[in-house]
Write a protein that holds these residues in place. Structure first.
Motif, PDB file in Angstrom:
ATOM      1  N   HIS A 147       2.645  -6.154   9.811  1.00 62.32           N
ATOM      2  CA  HIS A 147       2.456  -5.069   8.833  1.00 62.32           C
ATOM      3  C   HIS A 147       0.983  -4.979   8.468  1.00 62.32           C
ATOM      4  N   LEU A 148       0.294  -3.957   8.933  1.00 62.29           N
ATOM      5  CA  LEU A 148      -1.135  -3.809   8.664  1.00 62.29           C
ATOM      6  C   LEU A 148      -1.383  -2.765   7.578  1.00 62.29           C
ATOM      7  N   THR A 149      -2.205  -3.125   6.603  1.00 57.32           N
ATOM      8  CA  THR A 149      -2.567  -2.138   5.581  1.00 57.32           C
ATOM      9  C   THR A 149      -3.816  -1.417   6.062  1.00 57.32           C
ATOM     10  N   GLN A 150      -3.614  -0.243   6.573  1.00 55.58           N
ATOM     11  CA  GLN A 150      -4.728   0.498   7.141  1.00 55.58           C
ATOM     12  C   GLN A 150      -4.428   1.988   7.092  1.00 55.58           C
TER      13      GLN A 150
ATOM     14  N   CYS B 184       4.200  -3.049  15.658  1.00 59.40           N
ATOM     15  CA  CYS B 184       3.016  -3.168  14.819  1.00 59.40           C
ATOM     16  C   CYS B 184       3.040  -1.980  13.860  1.00 59.40           C
TER      17      CYS B 184
ATOM     18  N   ALA C 234      -3.641  -8.217  15.277  1.00 62.64           N
ATOM     19  CA  ALA C 234      -2.344  -8.403  14.607  1.00 62.64           C
ATOM     20  C   ALA C 234      -1.410  -9.270  15.441  1.00 62.64           C
TER      21      ALA C 234
ATOM     22  N   PHE D 272       1.569   0.364  10.882  1.00 62.16           N
ATOM     23  CA  PHE D 272       0.384   0.780  10.129  1.00 62.16           C
ATOM     24  C   PHE D 272       0.860   1.536   8.893  1.00 62.16           C
TER      25      PHE D 272
ATOM     26  N   SER E 202      -7.384  -3.549  16.149  1.00 65.57           N
ATOM     27  CA  SER E 202      -6.499  -3.969  15.034  1.00 65.57           C
ATOM     28  C   SER E 202      -5.177  -4.491  15.581  1.00 65.57           C
TER      29      SER E 202
ATOM     30  N   ASN F 268       3.624  -2.656   2.108  1.00 63.53           N
ATOM     31  CA  ASN F 268       3.607  -3.725   3.114  1.00 63.53           C
ATOM     32  C   ASN F 268       4.077  -5.056   2.524  1.00 63.53           C
TER      33      ASN F 268
END
Ligand SMILES: C[S@@+](CC[C@H](N)C(=O)[O-])C[C@H]1O[C@@H](n2cnc3c(N)ncnc32)[C@H](O)[C@@H]1O
Length: 479
Positions: A223-226, A183, A244, A185, A240, A192
């Motif tokens: 791929h998390l945009t955070q 995962c 995901a 971040f 999160s 991303n």
């Protein structure tokens, strides 16, 4: 450096104390910018015995001050006889640094002990892992992925979480090469998007060259945009991840990884590791120490990037000066020591003169614009036969200093300054000699922070320092 028991905690605690005393004694050197060399007459800050000795040395010999354990192996006889001529204080300082600082040389056996990744050797697919990847990054991601894969084998986890994943290069090797769920971040949405596009290309290429059983082992990363920070709550972070991977609950276990998480992200990642019960191991390689927050630079913040350990945080309250590391000290800790060592040893005088040109430029700038000290100039590569005027025009291009015309640059002062270029090489080398010491303090503080919370900690060099100067991994597992 492998640390687990309380004896080792005492060892690190003592090392931190001693290291900080050394910094206190030599802060006049650590806190002096090389670009101020002429403006502030740094040469005359050196003890007279140092000046005398350094002045008569060929610059090639200065490399001895930066010699690492590996380089010493090569021609130890020559080094011992030459070293005996150095001023006593410098000799003693070298010895103290060698005994306190964390080695920058990776173990010779490292590669052999790590799990292999056959897909990285696949004739048709290997280049897909190296899309938009420079040689430095390629070296880092291959080794880091193998180390993380080993941690996954040794700890029972469901996936890993990559802090500051960038374009997902590391996650790609882990996911497709080692079959590990990741995962990611990453706070920049465009990175991303690019990461997803590279993943998709790799998958479609792999579909042409691998059979179904091999493709079934692939794990596509999330791929998390955070943006993660010290104020991100562990429960939000865990939620999160759950979303995901579309998991029914938060009853999972994971490892935390980070390759060059910048600024305070390294500290955030360690705090998250300690505060999430589900996090079982930690592997990260830090970078840009000067961008970390400190009480001095951001007095209003509650949590800083340095220091982290209770030991140093307590010290900060009672005697702040005793454990502070200035911006200048943390910045020099990020320089490429081994490359400078090579240039000194090879006597690359044209390259070594560049600091002198920059410092002479600073004197001119300070003379005409006293309020604009330490302004950023363009990086200029020294070319054979380059005059100071050539250098200056290139360095100030696009800045307000470009208005200074050549008559203002033709002073006798510049000529005199440049005559002393070797002195500035000496001064820079002395600062560089202390750089691994500053880095060691930052790393010991991190180790102490994790040890104080009952973790087992290991810090070791894993990258070739000539390819990747920030090369120490901090690894931890919970007891
Ligand atoms: C030096 S790059 C390393 C990227 C990647 N790990 C690699 O080695 O290729 C650091 C990355 O961390 C991201 N980053 C920095 N601070 C962050 C934060 N607080 N939360 C999430 N991502 C962050 C940056 O956008 C950047 O892409």
């Amino acid at each position: 450096m492998h640390q687990s028991s309380s004896n080792n905690m005492i060892d690190i605690s003592n090392k931190l104390d001693t290291c900080l005393n050394v910094v206190k004694k030599y802060e006049w050197l650590l806190n002096s910018y090389v670009s101020d060399f002429y403006v502030e007459d740094h040469w005359n800050k050196l003890p007279l015995s140092w000046q005398k000795h350094l002045e008569q040395l060929p610059v090639e010999s200065l490399s001895e001050l930066l010699q690492s354990d590996v380089d010493v192996d090569v021609d130890v006889g020559v080094q011992v006889t030459r070293r005996s001529l150095w001023p006593l204080e410098l000799l003693a300082l070298r010895q103290v640094l060698c005994s306190l600082d964390i080695s920058r040389t990776p173990k010779r056996q490292l590669e052999v002990e790590l799990p292999s990744c056959p897909l990285l050797e696949h004739r048709k697919l290997k280049h897909m892992f190296m899309k938009c990847v420079k040689p430095k990054k390629s070296h880092e991601i291959k080794r880091m992925a193998a180390i993380c894969a080993r941690s996954c084998q040794q700890n029972s986890i469901d996936f890993v979480v990559d802090f500051g994943a960038g374009l997902g290069h590391l996650a790609r090797i882990l996911g497709y090469g080692y079959g590990i769920n990741v995962c990611c971040f990453e706070m920049q949405a465009n990175l991303n998007q690019q990461a997803l596009a590279i993943d998709a290309k790799l998958e479609s290429m792999a579909a042409k060259h691998l059979d179904a059983s091999e493709l079934a082992k692939f794990k596509r990363s999330a791929h998390l945009t955070q943006r993660l920070s010290s104020s991100t709550k562990p429960t939000e972070f865990i939620e999160s991840i759950r979303e995901a991977f579309q998991l029914p609950d938060t009853d999972f276990q994971f490892g935390i990884i980070g390759l060059h998480p910048c600024g305070d992200l390294g500290a955030t990642l360690m705090r998250m590791f300690l505060n999430c019960e589900q996090a079982k191991f930690l592997n990260f390689v830090g970078c840009c120490y000067h961008k970390m927050s400190t009480q001095e630079s951001q007095p209003k913040m509650d949590l800083h990037g340095y220091p982290l350990s209770s030991q140093l945080r307590r010290q900060l309250q009672t005697d702040a000066h005793s454990c502070q590391l200035s911006y200048e000290a943390r910045e020099i800790a990020c320089h490429a020591i081994e490359l400078y060592y090579d240039r000194l040893k090879a006597g690359q005088h044209e390259y070594l003169k560049i600091h002198s040109l920059r410092a002479a430029a600073e004197r001119i700038i300070v003379h005409h614009f006293p309020d604009l000290r330490h302004s950023a100039l363009r990086n200029v590569k020294h070319a054979p036969g380059m005059t100071f005027n050539d250098y200056f025009q290139k360095a100030v291009e696009g800045t307000r200093f470009a208005e200074l015309n050549s008559t203002q640059l033709n002073s006798k002062q510049i000529e005199t300054d440049l005559l002393h270029w070797e002195r500035i090489v000496c001064f820079y080398t002395l600062r560089l000699m202390l750089a691994p010491h500053v880095e060691s303090i930052i790393l010991y503080d991190r180790a102490m922070f994790l040890l104080e919370k009952g973790c087992q900690v290991n810090i070791e060099a894993i990258f070739d320092p000539r390819i990747s100067p920030r090369n120490h991994i901090t690894s931890a597992v919970k007891n």
